[in-house]
Design a protein around this motif. Structure first.
Motif, PDB file in Angstrom:
ATOM      1  N   GLY A 118       0.822  -1.207   0.000  1.00 53.81           N
ATOM      2  CA  GLY A 118       0.000   0.000   0.000  1.00 53.81           C
ATOM      3  C   GLY A 118       0.851   1.251   0.000  1.00 53.81           C
ATOM      4  O   GLY A 118       0.642   2.164  -0.811  1.00 53.81           O
ATOM      5  N   TYR A 119       1.850   1.303   0.892  1.00 53.46           N
ATOM      6  CA  TYR A 119       2.715   2.477   1.004  1.00 53.46           C
ATOM      7  C   TYR A 119       3.439   2.772  -0.312  1.00 53.46           C
ATOM      8  O   TYR A 119       3.504   3.914  -0.764  1.00 53.46           O
ATOM      9  N   LEU A 120       3.979   1.715  -0.941  1.00 45.83           N
ATOM     10  CA  LEU A 120       4.763   1.906  -2.165  1.00 45.83           C
ATOM     11  C   LEU A 120       3.903   2.294  -3.361  1.00 45.83           C
ATOM     12  O   LEU A 120       4.409   2.778  -4.368  1.00 45.83           O
ATOM     13  N   THR A 121       2.583   2.057  -3.258  1.00 51.62           N
ATOM     14  CA  THR A 121       1.683   2.496  -4.337  1.00 51.62           C
ATOM     15  C   THR A 121       0.970   3.794  -3.968  1.00 51.62           C
ATOM     16  O   THR A 121       0.074   4.227  -4.689  1.00 51.62           O
ATOM     17  N   GLY A 122       1.370   4.402  -2.823  1.00 51.02           N
ATOM     18  CA  GLY A 122       0.796   5.677  -2.424  1.00 51.02           C
ATOM     19  C   GLY A 122      -0.599   5.573  -1.832  1.00 51.02           C
ATOM     20  O   GLY A 122      -1.405   6.499  -1.962  1.00 51.02           O
TER      21      GLY A 122
END
Length: 282
Positions: A191-195
């Motif tokens: 989730g974090y790496l896809t914003g």
């Protein structure tokens, strides 16, 4: 697994693995500058697989999924000097410059094998690991500044990586997952790496793929493993580790459940297929 890390400071360490190998799926929160003393590392990323050994120096960018597999070699342990180029250190460094950069969307590992300037900087740290006295913080700061300055001197484009302090922006979910599904990361990290927040990630994933992330990831990893074993002639153990599975027994169980046969049977199956084909042609 015998692993020893000798820290001069939180940002500078000497890392040593004595065992057969060590594997980890990881997304580094900070940039890492690594100098190899001995051993070997295979780093699997979405775009390429890298092999590094004695004498290699390379920079691993932050927020980039990777599978890291460390091996001893030639009777010597896997031993490296590692510098963490943290966001705090880099912000402080770049305050003195007016830097305009073209931000790299997908930063890649940058290799500087046997570069004399970088090597001399990192080699100079070795005696300090033998000291019993506390490593002076001001000297650590000087060493980090020296390493960053050398990187900028020998690689004019490195600012696009080091001077980028942004968190990941919202990206195309389908494109990102198709490139990075083989990395065994928590859903929060995907989730974090896809914003996205975790809840937004799961909602967008369901909308894009019409299934849950875990089911989709398992199927994609098994299909990749099958291709690697059948077509690329990888050993089941290597395919297991390069496609995000935690251990061989779990991988073999999931593989047989999905395909109806064990990964070890593929080679013999291919032999029978080729024999049958020759008989048919004959």
């Amino acid at each position: 697994m015998e692993h020893v890390s000798n820290y001069l400071t939180p940002e500078i360490k000497l890392s040593c693995y004595q065992d057969k190998f060590f594997k980890s799926e990881i997304v580094f929160d900070q940039h890492m500058l690594v100098w190899f003393i001995s051993g070997e590392t295979r780093i699997v990323q979405a775009e390429a697989t890298h092999l590094f050994g004695s004498g290699d120096i390379f920079l691993i960018p932050r927020n980039k999924p990777a599978t890291i597999i460390n091996f001893p070699k030639d009777g010597l342990p896997h031993k490296t000097v590692v510098m963490l180029l943290t966001t705090d250190v880099l912000r402080k460094y770049y305050q003195q410059f007016s830097v305009t950069t073209n931000i790299t969307a997908v930063p890649k590992i940058r290799s500087f094998r046997n570069h004399p300037l970088l090597e001399s900087c990192l080699v100079s740290l070795i005696p300090y690991f033998e000291m019993k006295d506390r490593f002076p913080p001001q000297l650590a700061s000087l060493k980090l500044t020296e390493a960053i300055s050398i990187l900028r001197t020998i690689d004019p484009e490195v600012d696009s990586v080091l001077a980028n302090f942004d968190d990941p922006h919202k990206v195309d979910l389908i494109g990102f997952m198709e490139k990075n599904y083989m990395f065994n990361m928590p859903m929060e990290k995907f989730g974090y790496l896809t914003g996205r927040s975790l809840s937004t990630f799961k909602r967008d994933f369901k909308k894009a793929f019409n299934t849950t992330p875990q089911k989709w990831l398992t199927q994609k990893r098994l299909e990749l493993a099958h291709y690697q074993i059948a077509e690329q002639k990888l050993k089941p153990l290597d395919a297991c580790y390069e496609t995000g599975f935690e251990n061989l027994s779990h991988f073999s169980f999931a593989f047989k459940k999905h395909f109806g046969y064990a990964p070890t049977s593929i080679a013999s199956q291919k032999h029978h297929w080729h024999t049958d084909l020759r008989l048919t042609r004959g």
